[in-house]
Scaffold this active site. Structure first.
Site, PDB file in Angstrom:
ATOM      1  N   CYS A  88       0.943  -1.238   0.306  1.00 39.46           N
ATOM      2  CA  CYS A  88      -0.083   0.006  -0.094  1.00 39.46           C
ATOM      3  C   CYS A  88       0.774   1.179   0.097  1.00 39.46           C
ATOM      4  CB  CYS A  88      -1.050   0.055   1.325  1.00 39.46           C
ATOM      5  SG  CYS A  88      -1.914   0.626   1.047  1.00 39.46           S
ATOM      6  N   HIS A 130      -8.576  -3.470  -3.300  1.00 41.76           N
ATOM      7  CA  HIS A 130      -7.487  -3.011  -2.092  1.00 41.76           C
ATOM      8  C   HIS A 130      -8.174  -1.049  -1.738  1.00 41.76           C
ATOM      9  CE1 HIS A 130      -3.923  -1.447  -0.233  1.00 41.76           C
ATOM     10  NE2 HIS A 130      -4.167  -1.263  -1.008  1.00 41.76           N
ATOM     11  N   GLU A 131      -8.783  -0.536  -2.751  1.00 41.64           N
ATOM     12  CA  GLU A 131      -8.982   0.605  -2.947  1.00 41.64           C
ATOM     13  C   GLU A 131     -10.068   0.833  -2.444  1.00 41.64           C
ATOM     14  OE1 GLU A 131      -6.547   2.328  -3.242  1.00 41.64           O
ATOM     15  OE2 GLU A 131      -5.060   0.751  -4.538  1.00 41.64           O
ATOM     16  N   HIS A 134     -10.346   1.263   1.347  1.00 46.72           N
ATOM     17  CA  HIS A 134      -9.419   2.540   1.860  1.00 46.72           C
ATOM     18  C   HIS A 134     -10.784   3.045   1.501  1.00 46.72           C
ATOM     19  CE1 HIS A 134      -5.257   2.237   1.736  1.00 46.72           C
ATOM     20  NE2 HIS A 134      -5.404   2.235   0.940  1.00 46.72           N
TER      21      HIS A 134
END
Length: 181
Positions: A88, A130-131, A134
């Site tokens: 990351c 993953h994004e 976030h």
């Protein structure tokens, strides 16, 4: 080029769920450009708006020569899982084995408000998950089992960047009318 500083682990903005984008305007297009320029400069496979300190549901990706962005994503994940190293930009220089779905179908919008669908497997699927995490205030180490997470936290505390002061964010005294930019 509009390269912005990337917020590091420990910054509260990374743990705050982002708000849906309501206005597909010039400010949103500038945010997508800033995300793209910063991601490519880093370099990274993806970057979410909270990593630049902006609490909106937008991320960019650059995987296998595919460059793009998704606004207000919703995900359909495959049942098949795989564990692979994941890093990351908000935890620079660190990577840990992290379980993810092998495939993803992301639906959302582009910066002009037009509906889009993004399908991917393996690295692209991992990046999209993953994004999107976030955008939900989730960091990839949250996906690890407790023992692995403990080891990851030890590595984070030992990283040379850990403990750097969190940037001071001044709040505007002016009403933003729901816009974060």
């Amino acid at each position: 080029m509009a390269v912005k500083p990337i917020r590091l682990f420990g910054d509260p903005v990374l743990r705050t769920p982002a708000e849906p984008v309501k206005d597909f305007d010039k400010e949103l297009r500038q945010l997508v450009k800033d995300l793209t320029d910063t991601m490519i400069d880093a370099p990274g496979a993806g970057l979410a708006a909270p990593q630049l300190g902006v609490g909106l549901r937008v991320f960019t990706y650059y995987v296998d020569d595919m460059l793009g962005h998704v606004v207000n994503p919703t995900l359909d994940l495959s049942d098949e899982q795989e564990t692979d190293d994941e890093g990351c930009l908000s935890l620079p220089g660190l990577a840990f084995p992290t379980p993810r779905s092998v495939g993803v179908v992301a639906k959302g919008f582009n910066m002009h408000g037009e509906p889009i669908t993004l399908e991917g497997t393996h690295l692209l699927a991992r990046c999209v998950q993953h994004e999107t995490d976030h955008l939900d205030g989730i960091i990839f180490i949250d996906r690890m089992d407790p023992e692995q997470r403990k080891a990851a936290m030890k590595a984070i505390r030992e990283a040379e960047w850990f403990g750097d002061p969190v940037p001071v964010v001044k709040e505007s005294p002016h009403r933003t009318l729901g816009k974060a930019i």
